[in-house]
Design an enzyme around this catalytic site. Structure first.
Site, PDB file in Angstrom:
ATOM      1  N   CYS A  17      15.775  -2.379  25.247  1.00  0.00           N
ATOM      2  CA  CYS A  17      16.237  -1.422  24.233  1.00  0.00           C
ATOM      3  C   CYS A  17      16.562  -2.157  22.944  1.00  0.00           C
ATOM      4  CB  CYS A  17      17.463  -0.661  24.726  1.00  0.00           C
ATOM      5  SG  CYS A  17      18.926  -1.698  24.851  1.00  0.00           S
ATOM      6  N   CYS A  20      18.898  -5.184  22.929  1.00  0.00           N
ATOM      7  CA  CYS A  20      18.324  -6.489  23.304  1.00  0.00           C
ATOM      8  C   CYS A  20      17.792  -7.201  22.064  1.00  0.00           C
ATOM      9  CB  CYS A  20      17.167  -6.313  24.298  1.00  0.00           C
ATOM     10  SG  CYS A  20      17.625  -5.604  25.865  1.00  0.00           S
ATOM     11  N   ASP A 427      -5.204  -1.601 -13.919  1.00  0.00           N
ATOM     12  CA  ASP A 427      -5.995  -2.447 -14.809  1.00  0.00           C
ATOM     13  C   ASP A 427      -7.295  -1.679 -15.088  1.00  0.00           C
ATOM     14  OD1 ASP A 427      -6.963  -4.797 -16.111  1.00  0.00           O
ATOM     15  OD2 ASP A 427      -8.128  -5.226 -14.315  1.00  0.00           O
ATOM     16  N   ASP A 625      -7.442  -6.537  -9.977  1.00  0.00           N
ATOM     17  CA  ASP A 625      -8.436  -7.284  -9.188  1.00  0.00           C
ATOM     18  C   ASP A 625      -8.623  -8.726  -9.637  1.00  0.00           C
ATOM     19  OD1 ASP A 625      -9.729  -6.699 -11.635  1.00  0.00           O
ATOM     20  OD2 ASP A 625     -11.678  -6.929 -10.667  1.00  0.00           O
ATOM     21  N   ASP A 629      -4.203 -10.468 -13.223  1.00  0.00           N
ATOM     22  CA  ASP A 629      -3.362  -9.371 -12.725  1.00  0.00           C
ATOM     23  C   ASP A 629      -2.285  -9.859 -11.751  1.00  0.00           C
ATOM     24  OD1 ASP A 629      -4.853  -7.343 -14.063  1.00  0.00           O
ATOM     25  OD2 ASP A 629      -6.400  -7.512 -12.524  1.00  0.00           O
TER      26      ASP A 629
END
Length: 730
Positions: A17, A20, A427, A625, A629
């Protein structure tokens, strides 16, 4: 002096559970040398960051073992082997459930017969009931006693403690009554069916939970099963089939129609169309020719080709994707902290409530039996299993589902953050547009011909990786070879300088000309005309004088407009930030329906613009990309990289769109919102079971058997609800 910081992952068996997981985290975090520890109940893993000069892996393993759990360092397993191990675990639980049901059923029927006023014959015999209940209590229930012992030994209390306490109370009270209650009254004082039913139903719950949890990680299993086992390589002039693990960088590999591509590489001979849907989620095959990249585990459709291996083993795109998903599924969403905090104090609180329940019933009402039975019901209904599974199971399914549609989410925190995005900053080049521009116009303004202007510009741009430069080089190559410049320097956000022979050449925008004191007044009308058409105009200056202008146009990505419209419908503000000039930027923005544009922004200022938006209280996502950036991606609340872009952008981002299609942003946000809804539903059900169940049990409205069933099925309902995310479609 601090040592090198390392990260290690472990597989942990025996957690039952949230308490633990919380206990392991707490103990590890207190040890010198351990910087962070994160334990995931759903994946049964722990991730630990540590300083290697202060503590080592073996010491960490021994700490976890001392807490009573089986632990091994996580190794990359074969998907089939892992599936087999899971299958064995499920089969083992299934056997326990069948045996337990077989032994418990007569006890339940006896109780029902007695309630209906019938006699159960031999089943009513207390010794026969003891004979049936004992194996269930101590053989089937051994795992709960073991878990309780280990938990208490380490100074904490988990679900097993509640189960062991509750069932033992019912079992031993019944055993005591066999010897102390008159024979004619004995039937009213036996509760063997309560303890047996609790253990049976909880074990059934564990079995159903294991089956359901197996389905949450199907995305990884599918991906790991995609890689072919062999590759056909050319070595010493001979074709030979070798295991894919033996392929080396530089090997020449042959792929025929219908075969899977074994590793990543570059085509050197032939052409084909390749199905990359496993990577991008796009079903249309992609045409491939000499010089194009191919990705391992994608499927070759039509032609045959040879390619040179560039990435093998753990460095392939597929291996990196699997690693990313595993890390994401093992990570924690911030919302889970609430459940973790509650779990840490929950079990001791429940034991306290159970004791109060017993004492009130015993001392206030003088009813020892009711007090004990109601206390047992409190202990059992309150097990916090569902609480520990509520968040990680949804994160597992959500990140796996994202991968299926080409959206790689690098962690639970990013999955959670994405649902509250209200501003997306895009962008332009390579994100909204294809990033594969073409030369559309060449204007001569001096003594040079159009061909000379194109050649000089191409020579200047020859060593540049900018898409606009590549378009100029490509155009010039159609007519003649391009010599190398004597010297070359990129001026970020402005353009390029090159020396060709005795001539100094600048190729770039107005800012570059202004920087070099070259007046642009005479060419403003031409520049503005191109910019109004959405073209990027590049000025060529030779020896301090403008000789020509080259206009380059980039085409929009197929789904950019649709994706932006969808984002706006979702209540998200869309911005475009670009280094391009104002007119060109606005022309592109108008085509795709973007209302907010910031143009002529230098790479280093993109991140500042993101910070400005955040200061206004906006939850920002940046989509890009390129290398330029990366700072903005890192500064945003959520950085989203186009998977077709540079490695730097992909490394910096929190979410990667493998297809490069902006519809992936819509998918990511919608998936995040669906996952967060799912997590909140799970937490609601987990809390409601306990919040309503504990007082009902304390006031005597829940029998221990019903409490056991409710507790077991609370976990199953949470995992089953998480599995609903598998039906998500973008």
């Amino acid at each position: 002096m601090a040592g090198q910081i390392k990260k290690v992952e472990f597989n942990i068996k025996g957690m039952t559970c949230a308490a633990c997981a919380a206990r392991i985290e707490k103990v590890l975090s207190r040890k010198p040398g351990i910087l962070t520890a994160s334990v995931n109940l759903a994946t049964e893993t722990a991730t630990v960051e540590y300083e290697e000069n202060m503590i080592d892996v073996y010491k960490i393993i021994s700490i976890i073992q001392e807490l009573g759990y089986d632990v091994v360092k996580k190794e990359k397993k074969d998907a089939l082997l892992e599936k087999e191990e899971k299958k064995k675990e499920i089969e083992s639980l299934k056997k326990l459930v069948v045996i337990s049901f077989f032994l418990t059923a007569p006890l339940v029927f006896t109780m029902i017969f007695r309630l209906l006023g019938f006699h159960g014959g031999v089943f009513e015999n207390p010794w026969f009931q003891l004979m049936l209940a004992t194996p269930v209590q101590f053989l089937i229930g051994f795992r709960y006693y073991k878990g309780a012992y280990n938990s208490l030994k380490s100074g904490s209390a988990n679900m097993d403690v509640l189960i062991a306490l509750g069932t033992s109370a019912a079992y031993f009270y019944s055993l005591y009554n066999i010897f102390s209650v008159p024979k004619e009254m004995i039937h009213e004082h036996l509760y063997f069916e309560s303890s047996a039913v609790i253990i049976t139903l909880i074990t059934l719950g564990k079995y159903l939970e294991a089956v359901a949890k197996g389905k949450t990680s199907e995305a990884i299993k599918k991906l790991m099963g995609l890689q072919p086992k062999t590759a056909r390589v050319v070595r010493e002039g001979m074709e030979r089939d070798i295991p894919v693990e033996d392929v080396k960088v530089g090997d020449i590999i042959i792929v025929r129609p219908g075969e899977k591509i074994p590793v990543d590489g570059v085509i050197i001979e032939g052409y084909s169309s390749v199905d990359e849907s496993m990577l991008t989620g796009e079903s249309i095959p992609v045409e491939k020719k000499v010089g194009d990249k191919v990705i391992g585990a994608t499927i070759n459709r039509t032609g045959s080709f040879k390619f040179k291996a560039t990435k093998v083993g753990k460095h392939t795109v597929l291996s990196q994707i699997v690693k990313l998903i595993e890390q994401a599924q093992g990570s924690k969403a911030p919302i889970q902290k609430l459940a973790d905090k509650i779990s840490g104090v929950f079990v001791p609180f429940v034991i306290f409530v159970a004791l109060i329940t017993f004492f009130v019933w015993y001392f206030a009402y003088g009813d020892f039996t009711r007090g004990l039975i109601n206390a047992v019901a409190v202990l059992v209904i309150a097990c916090p299993c569902a609480l520990g599974l509520a968040t990680p199971t949804s994160v597992m399914v959500g990140t796996g589902k994202g991968a299926e549609y080409g959206v790689l989410i690098k962690g639970g925190e990013h999955l959670e953050k994405a649902h509250s995005i209200n501003t997306i900053i895009l962008d332009k080049t390579g994100t909204i547009t294809k990033g594969v521009p073409e030369v559309t116009d060449i204007i001569s303004l001096g003594n040079l011909s159009k061909e000379e202007i194109l050649n000089l510009a191409a020579c200047t741009e020859k060593n540049s990786e900018h898409p606009l430069g590549e378009a100029i080089v490509k155009k010039a190559k159609e007519k003649s070879d391009i010599p190398d410049p004597e010297s070359f320097e990129a001026i970020p956000g402005h353009g390029i300088y090159a020396a060709i022979g005795d001539r100094e050449i600048y190729l770039g925008n107005r800012r570059l000309m202004k920087l070099k004191d070259i007046p642009t007044d005479e060419v403003e009308d031409i520049l503005e005309k191109f910019e109004d058409e959405g073209k990027t105009a590049m000025i060529l200056a030779v020896g301090g004088k403008i000789e020509g202008i080259i206009a380059v146009a980039d085409t929009l990505k197929e789904n950019s407009k649709v994706a932006i419209e969808e984002l706006k419908k979702m209540g998200i503000e869309v911005w475009m930030i670009t280094g391009d000039n104002e007119r060109t930027a606005r022309a592109i923005a108008q085509k795709v329906g973007i209302d907010h544009v910031i143009a002529e922004v230098l790479p280093e200022h993109k991140a500042k613009e993101v910070e400005r938006q955040k200061k206004q209280g906006k939850i920002t996502a940046v989509v890009g990309d390129g290398i330029n950036d990366a700072p903005a991606l890192a500064a945003a609340d959520v950085g989203i990289a186009i998977g077709t872009g540079t490695d730097v952008a992909i490394e910096t981002a929190d979410i990667v769109l493998m297809s490069g299609d902006l519809k992936g942003i819509v998918t990511a946000v919608k998936l995040s919102r669906a996952t967060m809804r799912n997590i909140k539903q799970n937490l609601f059900w987990a809390f409601i079971y306990n919040t309503l169940g504990i007082p009902l049990a304390a006031f005597g409205y829940l029998s221990p058997a019903i409490a056991g069933g409710a507790m077991a099925f609370s976990s199953v309902s949470v995992v089953t609800n998480a599995l609903r995310l598998r039906r998500f479609k973008p």
